[in-house]
Design an enzyme around this catalytic site. Sequence first.
Site, PDB file in Angstrom:
ATOM      1  N   PRO A   1       0.776  -1.246   0.000  1.00 59.20           N
ATOM      2  CA  PRO A   1       0.000   0.000   0.000  1.00 59.20           C
ATOM      3  C   PRO A   1       0.811   1.301   0.000  1.00 59.20           C
ATOM      4  CG  PRO A   1       0.081  -0.907   2.200  1.00 59.20           C
ATOM      5  CD  PRO A   1       0.781  -1.891   1.319  1.00 59.20           C
ATOM      6  N   CYS A   2       1.380   1.655  -1.133  1.00 55.67           N
ATOM      7  CA  CYS A   2       2.133   2.900  -1.224  1.00 55.67           C
ATOM      8  C   CYS A   2       1.235   4.124  -1.056  1.00 55.67           C
ATOM      9  CB  CYS A   2       2.909   2.963  -2.530  1.00 55.67           C
ATOM     10  SG  CYS A   2       1.976   2.547  -3.997  1.00 55.67           S
ATOM     11  N   HIS A   3      -0.066   3.975  -1.286  1.00 57.32           N
ATOM     12  CA  HIS A   3      -0.980   5.109  -1.117  1.00 57.32           C
ATOM     13  C   HIS A   3      -1.075   5.547   0.345  1.00 57.32           C
ATOM     14  CE1 HIS A   3      -3.484   1.501  -0.572  1.00 57.32           C
ATOM     15  NE2 HIS A   3      -4.227   2.238   0.243  1.00 57.32           N
TER      16      HIS A   3
END
Length: 169
Positions: free
Chosen positions: A129-131
Amino acid sequence: MAPTATTTLAHARYSSPVGLVDLVGGLAGLRRCGWSLDVPGTSDELDETMAEALAQVVAYFAGELRTFDLVLDLPPMEPRKRAVLDAMATIEYGEVITYAELGRRSGTGLPPRAIGSLMGGNPVPIVIPCHRVVAADGLGGFSGGERGHELATKRWLLEHEGALPPSLF
């Protein structure tokens, strides 16, 4: 040489609220996830690994899944990038941390800008989850989403997880 079951990659496409999400992988695991990927030479016949990956992505967008439990088939990568991706994978649903905090958690000692650069090469956004990583003074960047809608996609994902209040406009 003809492809075998272990080398054939499958491709699935899901029409999500933030655009067409493509998944690429095979029996060894999910290799890529992204928006409108160019995936020549892949099959649309999903093996059990890819069917499960698609089911989990659909469940995530439906608000029914908070933690992905998928086998990943990531490419070889430089150790610092791997450390950043591994640290990113531990960020919980609805949690937001800064690029600087990710640098600390990864043990790389890299400054925020370098962390962001490494994150841009995340082969499986959403799943890793880079967001959930933001700048100290705002959303920061995002390389996922349909072209021209990257930050709107990041905002939607964070709102979906309850990490940001819904936008009024």
